[in-house]
Design a protein around this motif. Structure first.
Motif: not given
Length: 81
Positions: A10-23
């Motif tokens: 649900d977070r903004a795409p820009a915030a998600r891009a830096g999410d280190p937990t994304l596989v």
């Protein structure tokens, strides 16, 4: 008042891009991490320089592939010893 826990999607795409937990990253997220354009990122995928995987009809870039690509660039541009 009830509090709701925010889901990462649900977070903004820009915030998600830096999410280190994304596989798996979208091409746009991978491009943002590499600080390159979306079109150039697609070109890297098409030429096999950046690994990607199909997820149904979607194309995703493993987060490790972004790190491996950056490491490859560093090795290629190191001065000869």
């Amino acid at each position: 008042m009830a509090t709701t826990k925010e889901h990462p999607a649900d977070r903004a795409p820009a915030a998600r891009a830096g999410d280190p937990t994304l596989v798996l990253l979208t091409v746009e997220e991978a491009a943002r991490r590499l600080q390159i354009g979306r079109t150039y990122c697609f070109r890297l995928i098409r030429t096999g320089q950046l690994e990607s995987v199909p997820v149904g009809r979607l194309r995703r870039v493993p987060s490790e592939a972004v790190i491996a690509f950056a490491a490859q660039l560093r090795r290629a541009h190191q001065p000869a010893a």
